[in-house]
Motif scaffolding. Structure first.
Motif, PDB file in Angstrom:
ATOM      1  N   UNK A  86       0.885  -1.108  -0.084  1.00 33.61           N
ATOM      2  CA  UNK A  86      -0.046  -0.098  -0.042  1.00 33.61           C
ATOM      3  C   UNK A  86       0.995   1.087  -0.050  1.00 33.61           C
ATOM      4  N   UNK A  87       1.878   1.217   0.643  1.00 34.53           N
ATOM      5  CA  UNK A  87       2.770   2.532   1.021  1.00 34.53           C
ATOM      6  C   UNK A  87       3.485   2.689  -0.495  1.00 34.53           C
ATOM      7  N   UNK A  88       4.116   1.502  -0.803  1.00 30.32           N
ATOM      8  CA  UNK A  88       4.792   1.695  -2.136  1.00 30.32           C
ATOM      9  C   UNK A  88       3.889   2.121  -3.187  1.00 30.32           C
ATOM     10  N   UNK A  89       2.691   1.604  -3.366  1.00 28.82           N
ATOM     11  CA  UNK A  89       1.974   2.137  -4.350  1.00 28.82           C
ATOM     12  C   UNK A  89       1.461   3.605  -4.355  1.00 28.82           C
ATOM     13  N   UNK A  90       1.162   3.874  -3.101  1.00 27.56           N
ATOM     14  CA  UNK A  90       0.906   5.352  -2.586  1.00 27.56           C
ATOM     15  C   UNK A  90       1.974   6.347  -3.138  1.00 27.56           C
ATOM     16  N   UNK A  91       3.331   5.872  -2.897  1.00 29.02           N
ATOM     17  CA  UNK A  91       4.337   6.723  -3.199  1.00 29.02           C
ATOM     18  C   UNK A  91       4.653   6.876  -4.677  1.00 29.02           C
ATOM     19  N   UNK A  92       4.513   5.681  -5.679  1.00 31.51           N
ATOM     20  CA  UNK A  92       4.503   5.442  -6.885  1.00 31.51           C
ATOM     21  C   UNK A  92       3.634   6.727  -7.307  1.00 31.51           C
TER      22      UNK A  92
END
Length: 140
Positions: free
Chosen positions: A105-111
């Motif tokens: 979730x955090x990785x997708x949000x950052x991307x």
């Protein structure tokens, strides 16, 4: 409004040297015609700029989110038009994250924040190319 200035100097044959506001320099050379073959290709350098811009955003955002990754790389594919002036009309940016405890979730949000909000180079590319992104999580 901020302004950046670079100076690019012809060195010899098809070799140029370009500076950067940070004071660093890089060499630019032509593909087949480049006798020295000492530099980066101008169009491919644009793909590197796209990855660098987005990557800087993502690393900063992941740090703020306290999302740990062991490794991170981007692979950018650019499709050039067939007629002159040749330019990238399709671009795919692959984001590869490696780690043992990846927070999807955090990785997708950052991307997504980089792609949709922060990366100015991404926005520039959107003016002339169909840009798509793909996120890959590699659990180790």
């Amino acid at each position: 409004m901020a302004t950046n200035t670079v100076t690019t100097v012809w060195k010899e044959n098809m070799l140029f040297e370009s500076d950067n506001p940070s004071g660093e320099t890089l060499s630019i050379d032509a593909p087949e015609e480049g006798i020295e073959n000492k530099g980066l290709r101008p169009k491919a350098l644009m793909l590197s700029s796209l990855a660098g811009c987005s990557g800087l955003d993502i690393v900063s955002l992941l740090k703020k989110m306290r999302a740990e990754v062991d490794d991170f790389k981007m692979i950018v594919h650019g499709e050039l038009t067939d007629v002159h002036p040749k330019y990238y009309n399709k671009v795919v940016v692959e984001y590869h994250f490696y780690g043992s405890d990846l927070n999807e979730n955090k990785i997708n949000k950052a991307v997504n924040l980089s792609v949709e909000t922060y990366c100015g180079v991404m926005e520039m590319f959107r003016q002339f190319a169909d840009v798509t992104t793909e996120v890959y999580l590699h659990e180790q």
